[in-house]
Scaffold this active site. Structure first.
Site, PDB file in Angstrom:
ATOM      1  N   LYS A  53      62.033  74.001   4.343  1.00 41.41           N
ATOM      2  CA  LYS A  53      63.398  73.487   4.195  1.00 41.41           C
ATOM      3  C   LYS A  53      63.603  72.915   2.795  1.00 41.41           C
ATOM      4  O   LYS A  53      64.624  73.170   2.155  1.00 41.41           O
ATOM      5  CB  LYS A  53      63.663  72.409   5.259  1.00 41.41           C
ATOM      6  N   GLN A  97      62.669  65.347  11.180  1.00 41.96           N
ATOM      7  CA  GLN A  97      61.897  66.470  11.722  1.00 41.96           C
ATOM      8  C   GLN A  97      61.299  66.062  13.074  1.00 41.96           C
ATOM      9  O   GLN A  97      60.624  65.052  13.180  1.00 41.96           O
ATOM     10  CB  GLN A  97      60.785  66.863  10.729  1.00 41.96           C
ATOM     11  N   ASP A 120      71.988  67.925  11.252  1.00 42.10           N
ATOM     12  CA  ASP A 120      71.457  68.690  12.384  1.00 42.10           C
ATOM     13  C   ASP A 120      72.482  68.793  13.521  1.00 42.10           C
ATOM     14  O   ASP A 120      72.287  69.558  14.462  1.00 42.10           O
ATOM     15  CB  ASP A 120      70.177  68.019  12.920  1.00 42.10           C
TER      16      ASP A 120
END
Ligand code: NAD
Length: 293
Positions: A53, A97, A120
């Protein structure tokens, strides 16, 4: 293989190239979007995802700042970092994460992220806005899957879609996006009875379970669009380590009309959509500032 291969890696590259141009244009106004990535513990898969990422972010000109924390960190310490990033004027997006260590309440931490920086799309405010059609940040994996479906068929109104898996991260938002696109949606899960027959009536099948070769050729309607979200690390009978999805790819590809590979399907699109969300978050937050400047 009769099915068309849906090349997520190629589409992700194209989206990233387009985004890079927009990020460069924004940089002229002195704004460089920044993603704050929080990584707790030493799960090797999480480290790999975060590396990919961050690398992808930097390749399009988005600043990625990693915050690596020991697995023994307390919930209070993690919440304090989230709060700090929420208030940091230079941070546009915050990514936590998953998974997090046991001592930490994931729901509490995800709720602590400011909705405007929730790239997200997991915060209840964004979930509520999405479900009610009011907007909201869309979770990256289902967003990427929708882009992939669009490459095969731009109008999916009236189609039968089956989503296998009902997680908050993939299955539920995926079902919601398909519903918004006009599909008739069935969400299947571990308790579903008669899954092969349910799957067989679907024009679009999205599988997000985490079980290698769960979906077999005989579950698939001829010509269906098959999106395989699953990521499973397996060791083959010859001792080779491989990454596979939830669909028995070789046999399913004979029946399906179009299918995503693993790797190279949904995975790269998830990252591309994360970058799009970060860019949008930067525009949203700094729009007033840019207009004033
Ligand atoms: P999860 O464990 O939270 O959810 C799994 C879902 O599958 C549950 O709803 C469960 O009810 C259902 N399920 C389990 N066994 C089943 C069975 N036999 N039949 C039908 N349903 C069953 O998982 P998740 O976070 O949604 O992730 C699912 C998979 O997608 C994993 O392999 C994960 O690694 C992968 N994933 C990939 C990406 C990507 O970018 N490609 C992103 C997120 C998750």
């Amino acid at each position: 293989m009769a099915a068309a291969l849906i090349d997520g890696a190629a589409l992700a590259r194209r989206l990233n190239d387009e985004l890079k141009v927009k990020v460069e244009a924004l940089a002229v106004s002195g704004v460089v979007p920044r993603l704050g990535v929080i990584l707790v513990g030493d799960d090797p898969a999480s480290h790999t995802y975060v590396r990919s990422k961050s690398r992808a972010a930097r390749s399009v000109g988005i600043d990625s700042v990693e915050h690596r924390l020991d697995s023994s960190i307390s919930e209070a310490e993690l919440l304090a970092l989230v709060d700090q990033l929420n208030h940091d004027p230079d941070t546009d997006g915050i990514l936590i994460q998953l998974p997090l260590p046991r001592q930490i309440d994931v729901t509490k931490v995800l709720r602590a992220v400011h909705p405007a920086k929730d790239v997200d799309g997991f915060h209840p405010t964004n979930v509520g806005e999405r479900v009610t059609g009011a907007g909201g940040i869309i979770p990256c994996t289902p967003m990427g899957a929708m882009f992939l479906i669009e490459t095969v068929r731009s109008n999916i109104e009236g189609l039968d879609a089956v989503v296998i898996g009902m997680s908050n991260i993939v299955g539920k938002p995926m079902a919601d996006l398909l519903l918004s696109a006009g599909c008739t949606v069935t969400v299947a899960h571990i308790k579903t009875v008669g899954l092969p027959a349910i799957c067989k009536r679907a024009d679009i099948v999205v599988v997000a379970v985490g079980k290698p070769r769960l979906v077999r050729a005989e579950w698939i309607k001829p010509g269906a669009i098959v999106i395989d979200v699953g990521i499973n690390r397996i060791v083959t009978s010859d001792g080779e380590k491989r990454l596979v999805g939830d669909v028995a790819f070789e046999e399913a590809a004979v029946v399906a009309g179009a299918i995503t590979p693993v790797p190279g399907g949904v995975g790269p699109m998830t990252i591309a959509c994360l970058l799009l969300n970060t860019f949008q978050a930067a525009l949203g937050r700094r729009g007033a500032e840019l207009r004033a400047g």
